[in-house]
Design a protein around this motif. Structure first.
Motif, PDB file in Angstrom:
ATOM      1  N   LEU A  49       0.827  -1.202   0.000  1.00 10.37           N
ATOM      2  CA  LEU A  49       0.000   0.000   0.000  1.00 10.37           C
ATOM      3  C   LEU A  49       0.864   1.255   0.000  1.00 10.37           C
ATOM      4  O   LEU A  49       0.602   2.215  -0.737  1.00 10.37           O
ATOM      5  N   GLY A  50       1.908   1.249   0.823  1.00  7.89           N
ATOM      6  CA  GLY A  50       2.808   2.400   0.861  1.00  7.89           C
ATOM      7  C   GLY A  50       3.490   2.629  -0.471  1.00  7.89           C
ATOM      8  O   GLY A  50       3.642   3.781  -0.925  1.00  7.89           O
ATOM      9  N   THR A  51       3.897   1.553  -1.127  1.00 10.21           N
ATOM     10  CA  THR A  51       4.535   1.668  -2.442  1.00 10.21           C
ATOM     11  C   THR A  51       3.569   2.249  -3.460  1.00 10.21           C
ATOM     12  O   THR A  51       3.919   3.155  -4.229  1.00 10.21           O
ATOM     13  N   GLY A 101      19.709   4.073   1.192  1.00  7.16           N
ATOM     14  CA  GLY A 101      19.145   2.976   1.967  1.00  7.16           C
ATOM     15  C   GLY A 101      20.174   1.981   2.454  1.00  7.16           C
ATOM     16  O   GLY A 101      19.920   1.249   3.420  1.00  7.16           O
ATOM     17  N   ASP A 102      21.341   1.940   1.808  1.00  4.66           N
ATOM     18  CA  ASP A 102      22.415   1.054   2.274  1.00  4.66           C
ATOM     19  C   ASP A 102      23.256   1.711   3.358  1.00  4.66           C
ATOM     20  O   ASP A 102      23.908   1.013   4.144  1.00  4.66           O
ATOM     21  N   LEU A 142      11.066  13.947  -6.245  1.00  2.00           N
ATOM     22  CA  LEU A 142      12.232  13.519  -5.467  1.00  2.00           C
ATOM     23  C   LEU A 142      11.843  12.571  -4.332  1.00  2.00           C
ATOM     24  O   LEU A 142      12.500  11.542  -4.115  1.00  2.00           O
ATOM     25  N   THR A 143      10.780  12.882  -3.626  1.00  2.00           N
ATOM     26  CA  THR A 143      10.432  12.107  -2.434  1.00  2.00           C
ATOM     27  C   THR A 143       9.496  10.942  -2.726  1.00  2.00           C
ATOM     28  O   THR A 143       9.348  10.052  -1.885  1.00  2.00           O
ATOM     29  N   ALA A 144       8.883  10.924  -3.922  1.00  2.00           N
ATOM     30  CA  ALA A 144       8.081   9.760  -4.304  1.00  2.00           C
ATOM     31  C   ALA A 144       8.955   8.528  -4.500  1.00  2.00           C
ATOM     32  O   ALA A 144       8.446   7.405  -4.589  1.00  2.00           O
ATOM     33  N   THR A 145      10.280   8.729  -4.532  1.00  2.00           N
ATOM     34  CA  THR A 145      11.209   7.586  -4.578  1.00  2.00           C
ATOM     35  C   THR A 145      11.144   6.774  -3.284  1.00  2.00           C
ATOM     36  O   THR A 145      11.815   5.751  -3.164  1.00  2.00           O
ATOM     37  N   MET A 146      10.343   7.210  -2.342  1.00  2.00           N
ATOM     38  CA  MET A 146      10.015   6.390  -1.180  1.00  2.00           C
ATOM     39  C   MET A 146       9.579   4.986  -1.622  1.00  2.00           C
ATOM     40  O   MET A 146       9.862   3.989  -0.941  1.00  2.00           O
ATOM     41  N   ALA A 147       8.909   4.910  -2.772  1.00  2.00           N
ATOM     42  CA  ALA A 147       8.480   3.601  -3.296  1.00  2.00           C
ATOM     43  C   ALA A 147       9.672   2.699  -3.546  1.00  2.00           C
ATOM     44  O   ALA A 147       9.607   1.478  -3.323  1.00  2.00           O
ATOM     45  N   GLN A 148      10.781   3.293  -4.000  1.00  2.00           N
ATOM     46  CA  GLN A 148      11.966   2.496  -4.300  1.00  2.00           C
ATOM     47  C   GLN A 148      12.812   2.211  -3.062  1.00  2.00           C
ATOM     48  O   GLN A 148      13.865   1.582  -3.165  1.00  2.00           O
ATOM     49  N   ASP A 149      12.377   2.672  -1.919  1.00  3.96           N
ATOM     50  CA  ASP A 149      12.962   2.236  -0.646  1.00  3.96           C
ATOM     51  C   ASP A 149      12.130   1.113  -0.034  1.00  3.96           C
ATOM     52  O   ASP A 149      12.658   0.246   0.665  1.00  3.96           O
ATOM     53  N   LEU A 374      21.743  -1.339  -5.876  1.00  5.05           N
ATOM     54  CA  LEU A 374      21.407  -2.207  -7.002  1.00  5.05           C
ATOM     55  C   LEU A 374      20.027  -1.864  -7.550  1.00  5.05           C
ATOM     56  O   LEU A 374      19.814  -1.831  -8.769  1.00  5.05           O
ATOM     57  N   ASN A 375      19.085  -1.599  -6.663  1.00  2.00           N
ATOM     58  CA  ASN A 375      17.739  -1.218  -7.085  1.00  2.00           C
ATOM     59  C   ASN A 375      17.766   0.110  -7.830  1.00  2.00           C
ATOM     60  O   ASN A 375      17.055   0.285  -8.831  1.00  2.00           O
ATOM     61  N   ALA A 376      18.584   1.049  -7.352  1.00  2.00           N
ATOM     62  CA  ALA A 376      18.690   2.345  -8.025  1.00  2.00           C
ATOM     63  C   ALA A 376      19.219   2.181  -9.444  1.00  2.00           C
ATOM     64  O   ALA A 376      18.718   2.807 -10.384  1.00  2.00           O
ATOM     65  N   LEU A 377      20.218   1.327  -9.627  1.00  2.00           N
ATOM     66  CA  LEU A 377      20.777   1.098 -10.958  1.00  2.00           C
ATOM     67  C   LEU A 377      19.764   0.424 -11.877  1.00  2.00           C
ATOM     68  O   LEU A 377      19.628   0.797 -13.051  1.00  2.00           O
ATOM     69  N   LEU A 378      19.038  -0.567 -11.361  1.00  2.00           N
ATOM     70  CA  LEU A 378      18.047  -1.259 -12.176  1.00  2.00           C
ATOM     71  C   LEU A 378      16.958  -0.292 -12.639  1.00  2.00           C
ATOM     72  O   LEU A 378      16.607  -0.247 -13.826  1.00  2.00           O
TER      73      LEU A 378
END
Length: 426
Positions: A49-51, A101-102, A142-149, A374-378
């Motif tokens: 849901l958060g994503t 995140g790392d 910028l902050t919607a990248t919360m999904a990618q965390d 790794l997720n950021a690169l993908l």
């Protein structure tokens, strides 16, 4: 959903505390201690849901551009900068913020981004001028990248044998957020105004943020690198891991084909023999529901048979679906042509999203201590593929029409399949 038992070591990015709120820090175990957690169905649902809610923030503005133009006394071209800056902010956030995140507790990053995202959406809803709205839109991206965390968080919490399924469920939330955001935005803006949409979205993010604060466990940082060294390590990771490069290139090619089709669909449907309006083109987006169904199914197959097989099946299905659209001009009536395009759209969307989940499963297993990077690169490769696909799709349509777009999308999917088949031989 039943609870999944977790046994992860803290240095690999596992949780070190399942408490939340003010008592969480005191409960954290020392780095290196094994963590025993229970990944409940409720927590998986919360992550999904958060994503979905966070990524939906990227798309709320798109159906409202016509309303915005008159409301803030700006030209259509000026208002068009709102979604452009939102997407630009998301691209910058993927590259510059997602790797954090790392380095830090991923829980803190998620909560901080959630708070700023809620404030940015509220600022957009209260914007007194176009310039203010544009600045807020950049901050939203910028902050919607919360999904990618949240997606790497789910991969970290999940036991290895169920990682594909858990990532698939969370990705379902992301895909549904993309699919439903435009529909919800259009209805709310029409009934209550565009400002109400932004304010309501801010409230939704705030509610999700509180739920994550209460329910999300802490994560042990997996590196102590400085920010500069952390960003530099992106290049090292790219060089060191062929599996990452293959996943990024293969998914980037699929994203190219996906974007080339959807970015030109409205123009193609407007012309002969269809002569259909933008509303009809928008309704084709419901085919995205197939992607939402593909994600958990692909995750289960990846857990059972391995993600490599899913990447080949997904890319192959996408290639066949794109190729099938070449036969649309040969059909005798417009209704048959439309039905073929709808079926093909469902097919390639299913294949592309299934492949994405499988690629995430592969990438997250490369180096648990570098999952955020790794997720950021993908996903940077996915974003680049989408951007290139939009440009090449418009060029192909202008030069060669419908068959040019079909040829481009098919070649891109075949290229992705060849990358995966080459990986199998190696």
């Amino acid at each position: 959903m039943s609870s999944l038992p977790i046994t992860q070591a803290a240095p690999a990015g596992a949780t070190v505390s399942n408490t939340a709120g003010p008592q969480a820090a005191a409960s954290a175990s020392a780095p290196g201690a094994a963590a025993q957690e229970s990944l409940s169905g409720g927590l998986i649902l919360l992550l999904a849901l958060g994503t979905g809610v966070s990524v939906a923030s990227l798309y709320y503005s798109q159906p409202m551009l016509g309303v915005l133009s008159g409301a803030i006394h700006a030209s259509e071209r000026q208002v068009g900068m709102v979604p452009t800056l939102t997407q630009l902010g998301y691209a910058l956030g993927l590259l510059l913020l997602a790797p954090l995140g790392d380095r830090y507790d991923r829980r803190n990053i998620i909560l901080i981004k959630g708070a700023i995202l809620a404030l940015s959406l509220l600022a957009a809803g209260l914007a007194p001028s176009l310039g203010f709205l544009l600045a807020a839109s950049l901050a939203v991206g910028l902050t919607a990248t919360m999904a990618q965390d949240l997606v790497p968080a789910a991969a970290t919490l999940a036991p290895v044998q169920h990682r594909g399924r858990v990532v698939g469920i969370v990705m379902t939330g992301l895909l549904l957020g993309i699919l439903l955001s435009r529909v919800i935005s259009g209805v709310v803006a029409e009934q209550f105004g565009w400002r109400a949409m932004y304010v309501g979205a801010a409230v939704g993010i705030a509610v999700i943020g509180v739920a994550l604060w209460r329910g999300l466990p802490r994560f042990a940082p997996t590196t102590s690198l400085s920010y500069g060294a952390l960003m530099g390590s992106l290049f090292s990771l790219w060089r060191q891991h062929p599996a990452l490069r293959r996943a990024a290139v293969a998914q980037g090619l699929l994203s190219l084909g996906f974007s080339a089709f959807w970015s030109t669909l409205a123009v193609m449907l407007h012309e002969a023999p269809f002569h259909m309006g933008s509303a009809a083109a928008g309704s084709f987006g419901l085919a995205g529901a197939a992607g939402a169904l593909a994600a958990p199914l692909a995750g289960r197959i990846a857990d059972r048979n391995g993600p490599e097989s899913v990447t080949r099946l997904g890319a192959g299905l996408a290639a066949l679906s794109f190729l099938a659209m070449a036969f649309a001009p040969l059909l005798p009536d417009t209704h048959s042509k439309i039905m073929l395009i709808v079926a093909a759209a469902i097919g390639f969307d299913f294949g592309i999203q299934a492949t994405l989940v499988a690629h995430q499963t592969i990438v997250y297993g490369i180096d648990p201590g570098a999952r955020s990077r790794l997720n950021a690169l993908l996903f940077t490769s996915v974003f680049v593929g989408m951007s290139v696909g939009a440009a090449l799709g418009s060029l192909a349509l202008a030069q060669w029409g419908w068959m040019g777009v079909v040829g481009l999308t098919t070649l891109a999917a075949v290229g992705s399949l060849l990358v995966r088949l080459t990986a199998r031989r190696r």
